[in-house]
Design a protein around this motif. Structure first.
Motif, PDB file in Angstrom:
ATOM      1  N   GLU A  20     -47.122 -20.910 -26.458  1.00  0.00           N
ATOM      2  CA  GLU A  20     -46.204 -21.916 -25.831  1.00  0.00           C
ATOM      3  C   GLU A  20     -45.048 -22.145 -26.525  1.00  0.00           C
ATOM      4  O   GLU A  20     -45.091 -22.534 -27.908  1.00  0.00           O
ATOM      5  CB  GLU A  20     -47.187 -23.445 -25.381  1.00  0.00           C
ATOM      6  N   PHE A  21     -43.915 -22.172 -25.847  1.00  0.00           N
ATOM      7  CA  PHE A  21     -42.481 -22.290 -26.502  1.00  0.00           C
ATOM      8  C   PHE A  21     -41.987 -23.805 -26.392  1.00  0.00           C
ATOM      9  O   PHE A  21     -42.041 -24.508 -25.340  1.00  0.00           O
ATOM     10  CB  PHE A  21     -41.593 -21.445 -25.972  1.00  0.00           C
ATOM     11  N   LYS A  22     -41.469 -24.351 -27.477  1.00  0.00           N
ATOM     12  CA  LYS A  22     -40.902 -25.548 -27.077  1.00  0.00           C
ATOM     13  C   LYS A  22     -39.631 -25.597 -27.873  1.00  0.00           C
ATOM     14  O   LYS A  22     -39.420 -25.325 -28.860  1.00  0.00           O
ATOM     15  CB  LYS A  22     -41.770 -26.552 -28.092  1.00  0.00           C
ATOM     16  N   PHE A  23     -38.431 -25.909 -27.185  1.00  0.00           N
ATOM     17  CA  PHE A  23     -37.317 -26.010 -27.505  1.00  0.00           C
ATOM     18  C   PHE A  23     -37.067 -27.165 -28.296  1.00  0.00           C
ATOM     19  O   PHE A  23     -37.241 -28.258 -28.189  1.00  0.00           O
ATOM     20  CB  PHE A  23     -36.224 -26.335 -26.345  1.00  0.00           C
ATOM     21  N   LEU A  24     -36.440 -27.138 -29.481  1.00  0.00           N
ATOM     22  CA  LEU A  24     -36.269 -28.220 -30.620  1.00  0.00           C
ATOM     23  C   LEU A  24     -34.583 -28.629 -30.521  1.00  0.00           C
ATOM     24  O   LEU A  24     -34.568 -29.962 -30.281  1.00  0.00           O
ATOM     25  CB  LEU A  24     -36.665 -27.775 -31.859  1.00  0.00           C
ATOM     26  N   ILE A  25     -33.779 -27.896 -30.714  1.00  0.00           N
ATOM     27  CA  ILE A  25     -32.439 -28.228 -30.762  1.00  0.00           C
ATOM     28  C   ILE A  25     -31.560 -26.951 -30.684  1.00  0.00           C
ATOM     29  O   ILE A  25     -31.833 -25.853 -30.984  1.00  0.00           O
ATOM     30  CB  ILE A  25     -32.134 -28.876 -32.065  1.00  0.00           C
ATOM     31  N   ASN A  26     -30.296 -27.257 -30.148  1.00  0.00           N
ATOM     32  CA  ASN A  26     -29.202 -26.002 -30.351  1.00  0.00           C
ATOM     33  C   ASN A  26     -27.754 -26.687 -30.872  1.00  0.00           C
ATOM     34  O   ASN A  26     -27.672 -27.941 -30.780  1.00  0.00           O
ATOM     35  CB  ASN A  26     -29.006 -25.374 -28.987  1.00  0.00           C
ATOM     36  N   PHE A  27     -27.014 -25.957 -31.365  1.00  0.00           N
ATOM     37  CA  PHE A  27     -25.876 -26.134 -31.967  1.00  0.00           C
ATOM     38  C   PHE A  27     -24.758 -25.422 -31.513  1.00  0.00           C
ATOM     39  O   PHE A  27     -24.856 -24.200 -30.830  1.00  0.00           O
ATOM     40  CB  PHE A  27     -25.807 -26.016 -33.402  1.00  0.00           C
ATOM     41  N   GLN A  28     -23.456 -25.711 -31.202  1.00  0.00           N
ATOM     42  CA  GLN A  28     -22.545 -24.960 -31.073  1.00  0.00           C
ATOM     43  C   GLN A  28     -21.554 -25.216 -32.085  1.00  0.00           C
ATOM     44  O   GLN A  28     -20.982 -26.467 -32.604  1.00  0.00           O
ATOM     45  CB  GLN A  28     -21.677 -25.462 -29.802  1.00  0.00           C
ATOM     46  N   ASN A  29     -21.453 -24.270 -33.151  1.00  0.00           N
ATOM     47  CA  ASN A  29     -20.795 -24.464 -34.195  1.00  0.00           C
ATOM     48  C   ASN A  29     -21.478 -25.548 -35.093  1.00  0.00           C
ATOM     49  O   ASN A  29     -22.669 -25.375 -35.342  1.00  0.00           O
ATOM     50  CB  ASN A  29     -19.220 -24.648 -34.287  1.00  0.00           C
ATOM     51  N   GLN A  30     -20.921 -26.587 -35.659  1.00  0.00           N
ATOM     52  CA  GLN A  30     -21.810 -27.568 -36.339  1.00  0.00           C
ATOM     53  C   GLN A  30     -22.237 -28.597 -35.399  1.00  0.00           C
ATOM     54  O   GLN A  30     -22.823 -29.469 -35.908  1.00  0.00           O
ATOM     55  CB  GLN A  30     -20.729 -28.000 -37.414  1.00  0.00           C
ATOM     56  N   GLU A  31     -21.896 -28.765 -34.099  1.00  0.00           N
ATOM     57  CA  GLU A  31     -22.197 -29.860 -33.330  1.00  0.00           C
ATOM     58  C   GLU A  31     -23.618 -29.697 -32.622  1.00  0.00           C
ATOM     59  O   GLU A  31     -23.761 -28.297 -32.256  1.00  0.00           O
ATOM     60  CB  GLU A  31     -21.002 -30.218 -32.377  1.00  0.00           C
ATOM     61  N   VAL A  32     -24.402 -30.733 -32.586  1.00  0.00           N
ATOM     62  CA  VAL A  32     -25.487 -30.594 -32.010  1.00  0.00           C
ATOM     63  C   VAL A  32     -25.101 -30.605 -30.341  1.00  0.00           C
ATOM     64  O   VAL A  32     -24.496 -31.700 -29.812  1.00  0.00           O
ATOM     65  CB  VAL A  32     -26.576 -31.784 -32.112  1.00  0.00           C
ATOM     66  N   GLU A  78     -29.229 -28.559 -39.111  1.00  0.00           N
ATOM     67  CA  GLU A  78     -27.882 -28.558 -39.260  1.00  0.00           C
ATOM     68  C   GLU A  78     -27.581 -27.123 -39.405  1.00  0.00           C
ATOM     69  O   GLU A  78     -28.092 -26.026 -39.654  1.00  0.00           O
ATOM     70  CB  GLU A  78     -27.262 -29.256 -40.611  1.00  0.00           C
ATOM     71  N   CYS A  79     -25.948 -27.039 -38.931  1.00  0.00           N
ATOM     72  CA  CYS A  79     -25.623 -25.635 -39.149  1.00  0.00           C
ATOM     73  C   CYS A  79     -24.210 -25.939 -39.715  1.00  0.00           C
ATOM     74  O   CYS A  79     -23.195 -25.801 -38.981  1.00  0.00           O
ATOM     75  CB  CYS A  79     -25.275 -25.206 -37.720  1.00  0.00           C
ATOM     76  N   PRO A  80     -24.139 -26.146 -41.016  1.00  0.00           N
ATOM     77  CA  PRO A  80     -23.025 -26.260 -41.830  1.00  0.00           C
ATOM     78  C   PRO A  80     -21.972 -25.016 -41.633  1.00  0.00           C
ATOM     79  O   PRO A  80     -22.481 -23.818 -41.558  1.00  0.00           O
ATOM     80  CB  PRO A  80     -23.434 -26.603 -43.199  1.00  0.00           C
ATOM     81  N   SER A  81     -20.826 -25.481 -41.822  1.00  0.00           N
ATOM     82  CA  SER A  81     -19.731 -24.140 -41.879  1.00  0.00           C
ATOM     83  C   SER A  81     -20.009 -23.336 -42.805  1.00  0.00           C
ATOM     84  O   SER A  81     -20.279 -23.677 -43.903  1.00  0.00           O
ATOM     85  CB  SER A  81     -18.258 -24.786 -41.818  1.00  0.00           C
ATOM     86  N   ASN A  82     -19.786 -22.047 -42.747  1.00  0.00           N
ATOM     87  CA  ASN A  82     -19.870 -20.949 -43.846  1.00  0.00           C
ATOM     88  C   ASN A  82     -21.199 -21.011 -44.618  1.00  0.00           C
ATOM     89  O   ASN A  82     -21.405 -20.572 -45.680  1.00  0.00           O
ATOM     90  CB  ASN A  82     -18.901 -21.077 -44.744  1.00  0.00           C
ATOM     91  N   SER A  83     -22.577 -21.603 -43.967  1.00  0.00           N
ATOM     92  CA  SER A  83     -23.784 -21.811 -44.575  1.00  0.00           C
ATOM     93  C   SER A  83     -24.669 -21.347 -43.626  1.00  0.00           C
ATOM     94  O   SER A  83     -24.563 -21.544 -42.533  1.00  0.00           O
ATOM     95  CB  SER A  83     -24.068 -23.085 -45.230  1.00  0.00           C
TER      96      SER A  83
END
Lengths: 113, 112
Positions: free
Chosen positions: A42-54, A68-73
Motif C-alpha cells: 500500500e502506498f501512502k503519499f507523504l509530501i511533495n515539493f516544487q523546488n524548495q517549497e512544499v 526539505e529540498c534545499p537548493s543545490n543539495s
C-alpha cells in the motif's frame, strides 16, 4: 530509465532513533515526491515539493516527519523518532513542472527494530 | 475522491501465455493513467502511460494498455509473457504535479 538517486538503500534504526534518507531528483526536475510503501504494497503519499517549497503534505508528515529540498543539495526525508510502524520502503519520485509522469528512485528500505 | 481498483491480487500464467491485468479508476477531472512494475526488492519502473489520443498505448517489453472512458478502465495486456515478467504491477492515476494514487497491485507469476 529513471535517474533518481536514493541513499541509503537500506536503513536500520532502533525505536526512538532518527532516520534520515536522501534523494537526488532527475536533472531538471523541480518537483519531488515522497511516498511510503508498506509490506502490504500500500502506498501512502507523504509530501511533495516544487523546488524548495512544499506543495502538499499529509498530517503524518507534519508531526514526526520532516522533509526539505534545499537548493543545490539532495532532498531529504527524516523521521524524528522512529516507530516500528515506520518500517517500509520510502520512494522518491521527480517530475517536470506541470509534468504528469513521475520517475521513481529505487527506494530506501527502512527497518525499525 | 480518486480511487484505483485492481480486482486481481494474484495472476498465474505459463510462459508464452497472454495476460490481462485489470484496472478500474474513479477520478473527477482530467487524468493521467499509468502502469508501473515492481520486481521483488526493487523500486517502481514505469511501463506506459495514457493522457489523451489513441486509447491503446504501447509500453516497454511488449506491454500495452487500453483506456476506456465508458468502463473507467485501463487494463494492461501482453500477448506472450516471459518468466522475467513475474513481478507486482501497479495501476496509477494522477493529475499534473499531483500525487499519484496507486492500486493495490497485482502479483503476476509466470511459470516456466
Amino acid at each position: 530509465n529513471s535517474k533518481v538517486i536514493q541513499t541509503p538503500r537500506y536503513l536500520v534504526k532502533g525505536q526512538g532513533q532518527k532516520a534520515k534518507m536522501r534523494c537526488i531528483p532527475e536533472k531538471g526536475h523541480p518537483v519531488v515526491f515522497w511516498y511510503q510503501q508498506n509490506k502490504n504494497n500500500e502506498f501512502k503519499f507523504l509530501i511533495n515539493f516544487q523546488n524548495q517549497e512544499v506543495l502538499q503534505q499529509i498530517d503524518m508528515t507534519e508531526k514526526r516527519f520532516s522533509a526539505e529540498c534545499p537548493s543545490n543539495s539532495p532532498c531529504s526525508l527524516e523521521i524524528q523518532s522512529s516507530e516500528a510502524g515506520d518500517s517500509a520502503l520510502y520512494l522518491c519520485a521527480s517530475s517536470l513542472l506541470g509534468g504528469l509522469e513521475q520517475y521513481f528512485g529505487p527506494g530506501t528500505r527502512l527497518t525499525v527494530l | 475522491t480518486q480511487t484505483v481498483s485492481q480486482s486481481d491480487a494474484h495472476v498465474t500464467v505459463f510462459e508464452g501465455d497472454s495476460v490481462e491485468l485489470r484496472c478500474n479508476y474513479s477520478y473527477g477531472g482530467s487524468i493521467y493513467l499509468s502502469w508501473y512494475i515492481q520486481h521483488h526488492g526493487h523500486g517502481l519502473q514505469f511501463l506506459l502511460k495514457y493522457y489523451s489520443g489513441n486509447p491503446v498505448v504501447q509500453g516497454v517489453n511488449g506491454f500495452e494498455a487500453e483506456f476506456s472512458k465508458s468502463d473507467s478502465s485501463f487494463h494492461l495486456r501482453k500477448a506472450s509473457v516471459h518468466w522475467s515478467d513475474s513481478a507486482v504491477y501497479f495501476c496509477a492515476v494522477s493529475a499534473s504535479n499531483n500525487r499519484i494514487f496507486f492500486g493495490d497491485g497485482t502479483q503476476l507469476v509466470v511459470k516456466p
